[in-house]
Design a protein around this motif. Structure first.
Motif, PDB file in Angstrom:
ATOM      1  N   CYS A 281      20.283 -85.433  -9.791  1.00  0.00           N
ATOM      2  CA  CYS A 281      20.287 -84.389  -8.767  1.00  0.00           C
ATOM      3  C   CYS A 281      20.362 -83.017  -9.446  1.00  0.00           C
ATOM      4  O   CYS A 281      21.237 -82.785 -10.276  1.00  0.00           O
ATOM      5  CB  CYS A 281      21.488 -84.590  -7.849  1.00  0.00           C
ATOM      6  SG  CYS A 281      21.825 -83.160  -6.808  1.00  0.00           S
TER       7      CYS A 281
ATOM      8  N   CYS B 102      24.083 -81.321  -8.283  1.00  0.00           N
ATOM      9  CA  CYS B 102      25.390 -81.777  -8.771  1.00  0.00           C
ATOM     10  C   CYS B 102      25.296 -82.644 -10.021  1.00  0.00           C
ATOM     11  O   CYS B 102      26.305 -83.002 -10.614  1.00  0.00           O
ATOM     12  CB  CYS B 102      26.141 -82.524  -7.673  1.00  0.00           C
ATOM     13  SG  CYS B 102      25.442 -84.150  -7.302  1.00  0.00           S
TER      14      CYS B 102
ATOM     15  N   CYS C   7      19.915 -86.645  -2.928  1.00  0.00           N
ATOM     16  CA  CYS C   7      21.163 -86.986  -3.612  1.00  0.00           C
ATOM     17  C   CYS C   7      22.122 -87.670  -2.643  1.00  0.00           C
ATOM     18  O   CYS C   7      22.381 -87.169  -1.549  1.00  0.00           O
ATOM     19  CB  CYS C   7      21.800 -85.731  -4.188  1.00  0.00           C
ATOM     20  SG  CYS C   7      23.359 -86.061  -5.020  1.00  0.00           S
TER      21      CYS C   7
ATOM     22  N   CYS D  21      25.701 -85.286  -2.910  1.00  0.00           N
ATOM     23  CA  CYS D  21      25.833 -83.974  -2.277  1.00  0.00           C
ATOM     24  C   CYS D  21      24.820 -83.776  -1.154  1.00  0.00           C
ATOM     25  O   CYS D  21      24.752 -82.703  -0.549  1.00  0.00           O
ATOM     26  CB  CYS D  21      25.745 -82.854  -3.301  1.00  0.00           C
ATOM     27  SG  CYS D  21      24.098 -82.608  -3.966  1.00  0.00           S
TER      28      CYS D  21
HETATM   29 ZN    ZN Z   1      23.772 -83.951  -5.796  1.00  0.00          ZN
END
Ligand code: ZN
Length: 404
Positions: free
Chosen positions: A40, A43, A79, A82
């Motif tokens: 991702c 994050c 993701c 997040c």
């Molecule tokens: Zn993420």
């Protein structure tokens, strides 16, 4: 091709080579990101789902004379940590650029000795791509020069091209770097500079300027503790202008054709350094004859030669005596132009003599000015004013002063 070659030759890391083909004179490499390498971009989590791809092409460094393109299906990921849905980070190119970092560096290297057009032709891209690369580099490196250690500066305006367009330049006299380029001339052009200077906390010791009221006021208002040093070249230049005017006025007053003929064409002789008068063209004799017929002109001429000695005095005390003497002689010469100039120097005396405390002048700006003119002659892209300004700020670093 090996992953290692992909990295060492093209600066691409974390991808796998898929295939190559040769089309329309171009080498095209297809690469891919391995599934297990997808993370991702927000994050950094590996817990992502693949959500489609967008195919993108990037200019890369050429192999010999063959342009190289890198093709990649850029993965979009969702993701699970997040919850963001984004394209993965490329690593080898900026998000919205169609060339790799390596390509960018190569173009900049070439730009040090080739024009934008030459680089663009060589790399098989448009002029705008190379200009964009140069501009982004110049912004990163030069757009915000550090001002906090500034001590001695020179300020002057330069005229650029036709239509009386002006730029106001501030030069760091220690490094020779242009630290500010303002639009137009006069006090307004300097506003952004003073703001940045205040923010930097710099303490300016001395400023070299000409005797224009606008600059004097601007310096007084914004760096009240700095000494003003009136540029010695501008003082002589101003005197020469007045001397030219005087000669012209006298010429028009003359009634005898013979006297007019003697004075005709002597303007340059009057302004010339006497050491440079050319005897083979009887310049010293012609000047002498012109001065003989006209007392005010000869008085002004000799006062100019005197004035040139003002900045060659051994110290400030001697210089003050010298200047007071000059002002007295000029004031009592009976020549209006000299009286007026004596008044100007009397008013500005401290700034004129400040040269003996801070031996600075706007002279170095003259050199910068010449470089700018040369740059303009080779330049077609300078309709972009910001680009032009950045180039001026990069001038002192010849290694980085990218060519037209
Ligand atoms: Zn993420």
């Amino acid at each position: 091709m090996s992953t290692s070659l992909l990295y060492h030759a093209f600066g691409i890391r974390g991808y796998q080579y898929v295939s190559s083909r040769y089309e329309f004179g171009e080498v095209i490499f297809r690469i891919v990101k391995r599934k297990q390498d997808l993370i991702c971009p927000v994050c950094g989590s590996h817990k992502v789902l693949r959500k489609g791809t967008v195919e993108r092409w990037f200019h890369s460094v050429p192999i010999g004379s063959k342009p190289v393109a890198i093709v990649l299906a850029v993965q979009r990921v969702l993701c699970l940590v997040c919850d963001s849905l984004r394209q993965i980070q490329l690593g080898f190119a900026d998000p919205r650029r169609r060339y790799t970092h390596q390509f960018e560096r190569y173009a900049l290297d070439l730009s040090r000795c080739m024009t934008i057009k030459d680089v663009a032709d060589h790399l098989n891209v448009s002029w705008d791509v190379i200009k964009d690369i140069q501009k982004r580099y110049l912004i990163r490196r030069f757009s915000r020069p550090k001002l906090n250690r500034l001590k001695h500066i020179a300020i002057d305006e330069i005229s650029i091209g036709k239509g009386h367009r002006y730029l106001t330049i501030v030069l760091n006299l220690h490094t020779g770097a242009v630290v500010f380029v303002g639009e137009g001339k006069g006090a307004d052009a300097l506003h952004p500079f003073w703001r940045r200077l205040r923010a930097s906390g710099a303490e300016i010791d001395a400023v070299a300027i000409d005797m224009s009221p606008a600059y004097i006021k601007a310096v007084r208002d914004n760096v009240a503790n700095a000494a003003i040093v009136f540029d010695r070249f501008h003082i002589i230049k101003l005197f020469n202008e007045k001397l030219s005017d005087l000669r012209r006025d006298l010429y028009h007053q003359l009634s005898s054709e013979k006297d007019k003929a003697l004075l005709k064409g002597t303007r340059w002789l009057l302004l010339k350094n006497p050491d440079n008068l050319d005897p083979s063209r009887s310049e010293p004799q012609r000047l002498e004859k012109a001065l003989e017929i006209n007392k005010p002109l000869s008085a002004a001429y000799y006062m100019k030669e005197e004035l040139r000695q003002l900045h060659a005095q051994p110290n400030k005390v001697k210089a003050r005596t010298f200047l007071l003497d000059w002002i007295y002689q000029a004031g009592s010469s009976g020549v209006a132009m000299l009286r007026k100039f004596a008044r100007t120097l009397a008013i500005h005396m401290e700034g004129v003599l400040a040269y003996y405390d801070h031996r600075i002048s706007t002279g170095p700006l003259e050199g910068t000015n010449n470089k700018i003119k040369t740059m303009k002659r080779q330049a077609y892209g300078f309709r972009d004013q910001e680009f032009f300004k950045l180039k001026i700020m990069a001038l002192h670093r010849t290694r980085y002063a990218l060519v037209g």
